[in-house]
Design a protein around this motif. Structure first.
Motif, short mmCIF file in Angstrom:
data_model
loop_
_atom_site.label_atom_id
_atom_site.label_comp_id
_atom_site.label_asym_id
_atom_site.label_seq_id
_atom_site.Cartn_x
_atom_site.Cartn_y
_atom_site.Cartn_z
N ILE A 146 -2.06 3.92 6.74
CA ILE A 146 -1.61 2.57 6.39
C ILE A 146 -0.74 2.01 7.51
O ILE A 146 -0.89 0.85 7.91
N GLY A 154 0.81 -1.22 0.00
CA GLY A 154 0.00 0.00 0.00
C GLY A 154 0.84 1.26 0.00
O GLY A 154 0.53 2.23 -0.70
N HIS A 211 2.31 1.77 -3.52
CA HIS A 211 1.32 2.31 -4.46
C HIS A 211 1.03 3.79 -4.17
O HIS A 211 0.86 4.59 -5.10
N THR A 212 0.98 4.14 -2.89
CA THR A 212 0.73 5.53 -2.53
C THR A 212 1.86 6.44 -3.01
O THR A 212 1.62 7.50 -3.58
#
Length: 104
Positions: A82, A49, A52-53
Motif C-alpha cells: 500500500i 487501506g 482496514h488492513t
C-alpha cells in the motif's frame, strides 16, 4: 458556482495567453494543482487501506491468537505494498513539478 467561476477564469487565462511564458506559467500552475490533488488522494487512499488492513489483522488475531504471527507478517507485506502505491504517486507528482515534459 464558485468552482465553475474559478474554472472559467483559469481556462480563459490559458485561452487568451499570447506569450509562451504566460502559457508555461499557466501549465506550471496546473501541474502544481494536479500534483497536490493527486498526492493528497493517494495519501488518503493509502491511509484508508492501511486502517482496514490493521483492523482486519487485529480482528483476526482476536479470533485466533495462535495465528497472530502469520497475520502480522501478512499485514506488514500488505502495508508495504500500500505504501509503495503512495510512493509511486509521490514520484509522479515530483516529475510533474520538476521535470514536466510538456514545458517547452
Amino acid at each position: 458556482m464558485k468552482k465553475i467561476l474559478f474554472l472559467l477564469v483559469a481556462f480563459s487565462a490559458a485561452a487568451f495567453a499570447n506569450e509562451v511564458n504566460v502559457a508555461n506559467e499557466t501549465l506550471k500552475a496546473y501541474s502544481m494543482i494536479a500534483a497536490g490533488l493527486g498526492l493528497g488522494l493517494a495519501a488518503l487512499g493509502g491511509a484508508i487501506g492501511m486502517g482496514h488492513t490493521a483492523a482486519a489483522t487485529i480482528a483476526g488475531t482476536a479470533r485466533n491468537p495462535g495465528l497472530g504471527a502469520k497475520l502480522m507478517t501478512t499485514m506488514f507485506i500488505a502495508l508495504a505494498m500500500i505504501e509503495a502505491q503512495v510512493i509511486y504517486a509521490l514520484v509522479i507528482a515530483l516529475i510533474a513539478l520538476y521535470a514536466n515534459p510538456y514545458l517547452g
